[in-house]
Design a protein around this motif. Structure first.
Motif, short mmCIF file in Angstrom:
data_model
loop_
_atom_site.label_atom_id
_atom_site.label_comp_id
_atom_site.label_asym_id
_atom_site.label_seq_id
_atom_site.Cartn_x
_atom_site.Cartn_y
_atom_site.Cartn_z
N SER A 47 1.05 -1.34 -0.12
CA SER A 47 -0.15 0.01 0.06
C SER A 47 0.69 1.18 -0.09
N LEU A 48 1.82 1.35 0.78
CA LEU A 48 2.66 2.58 0.79
C LEU A 48 3.50 2.60 -0.67
N GLU A 49 3.81 1.60 -1.34
CA GLU A 49 4.68 1.90 -2.47
C GLU A 49 3.63 2.26 -3.79
N GLN A 50 2.33 1.85 -3.67
CA GLN A 50 1.25 2.66 -4.45
C GLN A 50 1.16 3.88 -4.12
N ILE A 51 0.98 4.35 -3.09
CA ILE A 51 1.05 5.93 -2.74
C ILE A 51 2.27 6.54 -3.15
N LEU A 52 3.42 6.17 -3.13
CA LEU A 52 4.76 6.71 -3.14
C LEU A 52 4.81 6.55 -4.97
N THR A 53 4.36 5.74 -5.50
CA THR A 53 4.58 5.56 -6.84
C THR A 53 3.46 6.73 -7.35
N ASP A 54 2.65 6.83 -6.73
CA ASP A 54 1.53 8.06 -7.45
C ASP A 54 1.96 9.31 -7.18
N LEU A 55 2.99 9.53 -6.27
CA LEU A 55 3.62 10.83 -5.70
C LEU A 55 4.88 11.07 -6.75
N GLY A 56 5.46 10.03 -7.50
CA GLY A 56 6.30 10.27 -8.40
C GLY A 56 7.70 9.44 -7.70
N TRP A 57 7.75 8.68 -6.83
CA TRP A 57 8.58 7.88 -6.44
C TRP A 57 8.75 6.70 -7.10
N GLU A 58 9.83 6.13 -7.15
CA GLU A 58 10.43 5.10 -8.00
C GLU A 58 11.04 3.94 -7.10
N ARG A 59 10.82 2.76 -7.31
CA ARG A 59 11.63 1.67 -6.40
C ARG A 59 13.32 2.11 -6.89
N TYR A 60 14.12 1.89 -6.08
CA TYR A 60 15.45 2.07 -6.33
C TYR A 60 16.30 0.70 -6.06
N TYR A 61 16.91 0.16 -6.79
CA TYR A 61 17.54 -1.18 -6.54
C TYR A 61 19.16 -1.07 -6.56
N GLY A 62 19.52 -0.70 -5.32
CA GLY A 62 20.85 -0.18 -5.02
C GLY A 62 21.69 -1.26 -4.48
N GLY A 63 21.28 -2.42 -4.53
CA GLY A 63 22.12 -3.47 -4.45
C GLY A 63 22.00 -4.00 -2.86
N VAL A 97 7.45 11.44 6.08
CA VAL A 97 6.85 12.47 6.43
C VAL A 97 7.43 13.91 5.88
N ILE A 98 8.63 13.81 6.07
CA ILE A 98 9.69 14.90 5.74
C ILE A 98 9.72 15.14 4.59
N LYS A 99 9.78 13.83 3.89
CA LYS A 99 10.32 13.91 2.24
C LYS A 99 8.87 13.96 1.47
N ASN A 100 7.79 14.18 2.10
CA ASN A 100 6.47 14.30 1.51
C ASN A 100 5.49 15.00 2.33
N PRO A 101 6.02 16.33 2.47
CA PRO A 101 5.17 17.32 3.21
C PRO A 101 3.61 17.37 2.76
N ASN A 102 2.55 17.11 4.03
CA ASN A 102 1.22 17.44 3.79
C ASN A 102 0.48 16.27 3.19
N ILE A 103 1.37 15.08 2.96
CA ILE A 103 1.06 13.89 2.54
C ILE A 103 0.86 12.93 3.40
N PHE A 104 1.65 12.56 4.25
CA PHE A 104 1.67 11.70 5.49
C PHE A 104 1.50 12.40 6.73
N HIS A 105 1.13 11.56 7.70
CA HIS A 105 1.45 12.08 9.16
C HIS A 105 1.69 10.72 10.01
N VAL A 106 2.40 10.98 11.23
CA VAL A 106 2.61 9.92 12.20
C VAL A 106 1.60 10.28 13.44
N ARG A 107 0.98 9.22 13.61
CA ARG A 107 0.04 9.22 14.83
C ARG A 107 0.18 8.22 15.72
#
Length: 109
Positions: A47-63, A97-107
């Motif tokens: 579910s997190l990956e789907q939201i991040l993808t919609d926000l322009g984030w891509e999977r990074y395969y750094g090894g 949260v810091i890298k996606n302001p106004n999109i996520f919140h920790v509760r």
């Protein structure tokens, strides 16, 4: 956030102190990551990956097989998460949260 900063192998990280996050009844409070536009509590990486993808984030395969990572072409930011979702804690949540302001919140749960 409470805890102890630990420096190991050239990396500094916050190790949470679960004893400091107790309610008046003595039970520990769990934190959750909430997607603000939908009110959805993130309960899995799918579910997190789907939201991040919609926000322009891509999977990074750094090894590093122990990490689940995302990056944006439009920035230098990298989100690194433990591969095991059970180790996904507030430190990682606040990074998102810091890298996606106004999109996520920790509760507190």
């Amino acid at each position: 956030m409470s805890g102890v900063w630990v420096f190991k192998n050239g990396v500094i990280r916050l190790v949470e102190n679960p004893g400091a996050e107790t309610s008046s009844h003595g039970s520990s409070r769990r934190k959750v990551l909430v997607h603000l536009p939908t009110g959805q509590v993130i309960t899995s990486y799918s579910s997190l990956e789907q939201i991040l993808t919609d926000l322009g984030w891509e999977r990074y395969y750094g090894g590093d097989p122990d990490l689940f990572q995302f990056h944006k072409h439009s920035s230098i930011d990298l989100i690194s998460l433990p591969r095991d979702f059970s180790k996904f804690n507030s430190v990682y949540m606040y990074d998102i949260v810091i890298k996606n302001p106004n999109i996520f919140h920790v509760r507190d749960m």
